[in-house]
Motif scaffolding. Structure first.
Motif, short mmCIF file in Angstrom:
data_model
loop_
_atom_site.label_atom_id
_atom_site.label_comp_id
_atom_site.label_asym_id
_atom_site.label_seq_id
_atom_site.Cartn_x
_atom_site.Cartn_y
_atom_site.Cartn_z
N LYS A 142 48.16 42.24 46.85
CA LYS A 142 47.96 43.46 46.45
C LYS A 142 47.77 43.46 44.87
N GLY A 143 48.65 42.84 44.22
CA GLY A 143 48.63 42.67 42.81
C GLY A 143 47.33 42.15 42.26
N GLY A 144 46.88 41.10 43.11
CA GLY A 144 45.32 40.61 42.80
C GLY A 144 44.23 41.57 42.99
N LEU A 145 44.59 42.41 43.87
CA LEU A 145 43.54 43.36 44.33
C LEU A 145 43.37 44.54 43.20
N ILE A 146 44.72 44.72 42.47
CA ILE A 146 44.91 45.91 41.60
C ILE A 146 44.17 45.02 40.39
N GLN A 147 44.54 43.98 39.98
CA GLN A 147 43.88 43.14 38.81
C GLN A 147 42.43 43.08 38.90
N TYR A 148 41.77 42.88 40.14
CA TYR A 148 40.31 42.72 40.44
C TYR A 148 39.54 44.06 40.26
#
Length: 163
Positions: free
Chosen positions: A34-40
């Motif tokens: 989820k953190g990676g998705l937010i960053q993307y």
């Protein structure tokens, strides 16, 4: 890898000779959590701001040329589609007509081959910018839906662990 590179080729060359299907699937995702998705999503927001600025700059620059043919270009927000990025549209100076027929009319008003070639180049650039906006709008819509699904899954997990 910046957002534009991920948009154009989302890590696709990393596993070009992948032997297993799960390796190919991982290669397509620039995020795993989820953190990676937010960053993307944040990096795509920055890219969206750049494309929107490119749209406004394009319209200002090209209107100096296309107004002499009775047309102008403007940045059009398609509210019905819930798009982050607007599109560049042709519009007739005297009427409310918009779209491709305005480009065709400008081409008919051009008196030399050089003028027609310039209008054609302008139209190709407009199409390319609109395609970038369309692709980015689609990705952002899909990512927002994915984020909602993740949040629903988290709520279900939290509700089941509270029992």
């Amino acid at each position: 890898m910046d957002a534009l590179q991920m948009l154009v080729s989302p890590m696709g060359n990393r596993f070009s000779n992948a032997r297993h299907s799960h390796d190919k699937e991982r290669a397509l995702l620039p995020f795993k959590t989820k953190g990676g998705l937010i960053q993307y999503m944040q990096s795509l927001d920055e890219l969206a701001r750049q494309i929107e600025q490119q749209e406004h700059d394009f319209v200002q620059r090209q209107n100096l040329i296309v107004r002499q043919y009775g047309q102008f270009m403007f940045v059009h927000v398609e509210a019905k589609r819930f798009s982050r990025l607007p599109k560049i549209r042709w519009r007739n100076v005297e009427s409310r007509r918009m779209g491709d027929q305005c480009f065709a009319q400008a081409m008919q008003c051009a008196s030399t081959e050089s003028e027609r070639r310039k209008l054609f180049e302008i139209e190709l650039e407009r199409i390319a910018i609109n395609n970038q906006a369309g692709v980015l709008n689609g990705i952002q819509r899909r990512l927002k839906a994915s984020m909602k699904s993740i949040e629903m899954a988290e709520k279900a997990r939290d509700a089941s662990s509270a029992r």
